[in-house]
Design a protein around this motif. Structure first.
Motif, short mmCIF file in Angstrom:
data_model
loop_
_atom_site.label_atom_id
_atom_site.label_comp_id
_atom_site.label_asym_id
_atom_site.label_seq_id
_atom_site.Cartn_x
_atom_site.Cartn_y
_atom_site.Cartn_z
N THR A 49 13.48 17.15 11.00
CA THR A 49 14.37 18.07 10.31
C THR A 49 13.58 18.81 9.25
OG1 THR A 49 15.01 16.31 8.78
CG2 THR A 49 16.42 16.68 10.70
N PRO A 50 13.96 20.02 8.91
CA PRO A 50 13.26 20.73 7.82
C PRO A 50 13.42 20.02 6.49
CG PRO A 50 14.55 22.24 9.16
CD PRO A 50 14.95 20.87 9.59
N GLN A 51 12.54 20.31 5.56
CA GLN A 51 12.57 19.64 4.27
C GLN A 51 13.78 20.02 3.44
OE1 GLN A 51 8.91 20.09 2.17
NE2 GLN A 51 7.63 19.62 3.95
N LEU A 111 5.15 30.20 7.65
CA LEU A 111 5.48 28.97 8.35
C LEU A 111 6.89 28.49 8.01
CD1 LEU A 111 4.54 26.71 10.21
CD2 LEU A 111 3.55 25.55 8.23
N LYS A 112 7.30 28.59 6.76
CA LYS A 112 8.64 28.14 6.39
C LYS A 112 9.71 28.98 7.08
CE LYS A 112 7.46 26.21 1.86
NZ LYS A 112 7.73 26.27 0.39
N LYS A 113 9.49 30.29 7.16
CA LYS A 113 10.47 31.16 7.84
C LYS A 113 10.49 30.87 9.33
CE LYS A 113 10.34 34.98 4.52
NZ LYS A 113 10.11 36.44 4.34
N PHE A 114 9.32 30.59 9.89
CA PHE A 114 9.29 30.31 11.33
C PHE A 114 10.02 29.01 11.65
CE2 PHE A 114 7.04 28.60 15.10
CZ PHE A 114 7.42 29.58 16.01
N LEU A 115 9.94 28.02 10.77
CA LEU A 115 10.70 26.79 10.98
C LEU A 115 12.20 27.07 10.96
CD1 LEU A 115 8.70 24.26 8.75
CD2 LEU A 115 8.54 24.57 11.21
N ARG A 146 15.14 21.23 17.41
CA ARG A 146 14.74 20.34 16.32
C ARG A 146 13.33 20.72 15.89
NH1 ARG A 146 15.07 14.42 18.30
NH2 ARG A 146 14.71 14.04 16.06
N VAL A 147 13.09 20.76 14.60
CA VAL A 147 11.83 21.27 14.10
C VAL A 147 11.51 20.61 12.77
CG1 VAL A 147 12.93 23.22 12.97
CG2 VAL A 147 10.51 23.36 13.54
#
Length: 729
Positions: free
Chosen positions: A566-568, A647-651, A660-661
């Motif tokens: 899951t994202p942070q 990278l954060k936007k791509f997640l 799920r990423v």
């Protein structure tokens, strides 16, 4: 006597001859040839006065090395000279300079102007003229010499190093081999490359020409370091394994903190714990356990080296801990303790082979950290480990695990690997597979609590589950991996006994259909299940907060995100009371209620049938929540001529697409997701901007239809495959 020696040395230049008076040799030693004339001159006539007794020395001592008084203590061979002129002087000596017991060959007694080589027997080189002899000494002895601090160790052919006799028919022939004489330890080495390495080892140990004789007299003092409120003594050059017996690596601080948090989380389940640091070295890890966890642990620090054992005992006294050796407490351990420090636990120090110790005793926690691979100690570790105990394995042979030495990985782990974009996770799964096979041989299964692969080491921590059923379930999770060499798509092989006609069909990519030849390779065997346990990681995070280990908290949080995939931004820290009670009953437990604490049983007892059934049901229920295997590097799959998003936007884009990423600690630019590679590239292209537009926003490319995007992705993949610059490992 001094006047006679001065008259003899008048024709010689002072720069060429440096001879000092030395004590007379023993009567049994042979006399050495003394230089009587300059190079190229005729031998001294028989009527000349005899040389001074002070210059008569054994042939093992070179005339040019007799100047320093301290050098007379270690006799050096005549093949060790400072200048070529000193070597030539040995050849131009007269008959009166040789004793009957001299080790030099007797060809120097030939009449006329012919002389023999002082470093070759008569079978190799007969007496010859002076110009030919000078050429021989320069080309065959001096040019192939080994230099060390102004001296030259020339190659020697004298009968100093006899080769084993070889029987040919009825005749026995004993040949003499060419060799070098070490200037430091007087050893004989045959090859020049071996001699260079031999001298280099002397230098690494501090055994140089100036310090070798008095090395035992002056011992450098030990240095005291401090890590996590623990003081330790370290030997000089403590961070270089070749220079010290007790190796201490400051870069492994992260590794030691991870293991400490693991043991602290295990200590909340049952007390006291029998803990073993199988390779203590300085004892820093076991001392941290005993000092910070107190009576909750019973620490045993082992090392096979006697110097390391002595250093561990001194470090125990330095930290005011009691030392127990052979079940007897040392009296000097009580002197360092004060009245308010009875809570500090005892430390048992043993000097034994790690395999023998683990066969003799049972432990709840075992840490293996040898210098290199740990496969030689896995069978012994799982032999007597208690049920629900923990085994942690640190492997520092990253050259083989990271596919730099593939033959070593095949020899140690029985695994076929190549260099991939996810090579660090591949290394972690290789070690887990080796641990699982060792546990299964002892009728035990494992549950992986976490696996970490960083720059210097690979750390794997597993929980032990007794019984053949657990062993069978563990063995089923060891599978082979099909890896595409072109696009780096990967998938684990399907279970089954039947041989598949076309294994390329299992891969989601179409590289095999669009390109001739073989495009995929089979890697493994590897661990195919989860690498993290979320409940145990959260308990480790609580222990790091409790003990003030700030350096490790960021890594543990990243492991928690990765385990849940899951994202942070969706992460929320539970209260400390819930984290403290969070237990995982051997397999998978992610609840935080108080009822989970009842699932743990007494130490050393087997699980009941009801508990085994509950664990099996819970394992089946949590199978879908396991994180997807491996990850993609966003730079590796970027589109040529396009600026990829942050990278954060791509997640966020992948999460909005329903996948799920999460990020991964294996690679700072890696993305762990269950999206296929084609979808991954499609979304990456969708939110990328062309490089030539400059001021275009990221959303301008979003208006392209999905089929057009897919075509562009397929075209880019084909272009990369046709180009020679495609990364094919």
């Amino acid at each position: 006597m001094e006047n006679m020696a001065e008259e003899e040395l008048l024709p010689l230049a002072k720069a060429e001859v440096e001879v000092a008076q030395v004590p007379a040799p023993a009567p049994t030693s042979a006399s050495a040839p003394a230089p009587a004339s300059a190079p190229g001159s005729a031998p001294t006539p028989a009527s000349a006065p005899a040389p001074a007794p002070a210059l008569a020395q054994a042939p093992a001592l070179s005339p040019s090395l007799a100047s320093a008084p301290e050098e007379t203590e270690s006799k050096r061979h005549i093949s060790i000279q400072r200048q070529l002129a000193d070597l030539e002087k040995l050849a131009f000596v007269s008959e009166r300079d040789f004793d009957s017991a001299s080790s030099l060959n007797s060809d120097n007694l030939d009449t006329g102007n012919k002389q023999a080589c002082p470093l070759c027997p008569k079978e190799k080189l007969r007496a010859c003229n002076s110009h030919k002899l000078r050429r021989h000494l320069q080309n065959l002895h001096w040019k192939v010499s080994v230099e060390f601090e102004g001296y030259r160790m020339c190659i020697c052919h004298l009968p100093c190093r006899p080769v084993k006799p070889s029987v040919i028919g009825e005749q026995i022939s004993s040949k003499m081999g060419a060799h070098y004489h070490c200037i430091i330890c007087s050893a004989t080495i045959t090859r020049r490359t071996d001699m260079l390495g031999h001298v280099r080892r002397h230098v690494n140990k501090g055994e140089t020409q100036s310090r070798y004789i008095a090395a035992s007299a002056a011992k450098p003092p030990n240095e005291i370091l401090k890590e996590a409120d623990t003081d330790i003594q370290v030997c000089p050059n403590y961070s270089i394994p070749q220079k010290t017996d007790s190796y201490f690596n400051p870069k492994m601080k992260l590794n030691r903190q991870l293991i400490f948090c693991t043991l602290a989380a295990l200590a909340e389940e049952r007390k006291p714990l029998e803990c073993l640091d199988a390779f203590g070295a300085t004892g820093i890890m076991g001392l941290q356990w005993a000092k910070h966890l107190g009576n909750a642990v019973k620490v045993t620090i082992n090392d096979l080296n006697e110097n390391s054992v002595t250093l561990i005992q001194e470090n125990c006294h330095l930290n005011k801990l009691k030392v127990v050796v052979d079940s007897k407490e040392k009296a000097e351990g009580d002197d360092g303790l004060e009245e308010g420090e009875e809570h500090l636990g005892d430390v048992k120090v043993t000097k034994m082979d790690a395999n023998v110790l683990m066969h003799l005793r049972s432990f709840d926690f075992i840490h293996l950290d040898p210098f290199g691979t740990s496969v030689n100690y896995l069978d012994s570790a799982f032999r007597n480990i208690r049920n629900l105990g923990i085994v942690s394995v640190t492997s520092t042979d990253i050259s083989s695990l990271y596919a730099k030495a593939q033959h070593v990985a095949r020899r140690h782990y029985g695994c076929n690997i190549v260099r991939t974009e996810y090579y660090k996770e591949l290394a972690a799964r290789i070690v887990v597979a080796a641990v699982a096979r060792a546990a299964a041989r002892c009728n035990k299964g494992i549950e992986v609590l976490f696996a970490v692969a960083l720059e210097h080491f690979v750390l794997v921590v597993v929980r032990v589950l007794r019984g053949p059923t657990s062993a069978d379930e563990t063995a089923k999770k060891i599978q082979y991996l099909i890896h595409c060499q072109w696009c780096e798509e990967r998938i684990f092989q399907k279970d089954g006994n039947m041989v598949e006609e076309n294994p390329y069909r299992q891969l989601p990519c179409n590289c095999h259909g669009s390109m001739p030849g073989k495009t995929a390779i089979e890697l493994g065997p590897l661990w195919s299940s989860s690498l993290f346990n979320t409940g145990f990681l959260k308990r480790m995070l609580f222990e790091s907060l409790h003990h003030g280990l700030d350096d490790i908290q960021t890594l543990i949080k990243t492991l928690i995100f990765e385990s849940e995939c899951t994202p942070q931004s969706q992460f929320s820290l539970h209260p400390s009371s819930n984290l403290n009670k969070q237990e995982e009953s051997g397999v998978h437990t992610k609840t935080t209620d108080d009822t989970t604490t009842d699932n743990y049983i007494a130490q050393g007892k087997r699980k009941s049938n009801e508990m085994i059934t509950n664990l099996a049901k819970r394992q089946k229920a949590d199978t879908s929540t396991e994180h997807p295997p491996f990850y993609y590097n966003i730079h590796r799959h970027s589109i040529k001529g396009m600026n990829m998003p942050k990278l954060k936007k791509f997640l966020c884009y992948l999460s909005q697409a329903g996948f799920r990423v999460s990020r991964t600690h294996f690679d700072p630019m890696g993305v762990r997701t269950d999206a296929p590679l084609m979808q991954f590239k499609s979304i990456l292209l969708k939110y990328s901007t062309p490089t030539y537009t400059g001021g275009q926003s990221e959303g301008q490319v979003q208006s392209a239809p999905e089929d057009t995007v897919a075509d562009r992705v397929e075209i880019s993949v084909n272009e990369k495959a046709e180009a020679s610059s495609c990364r094919r490992w």
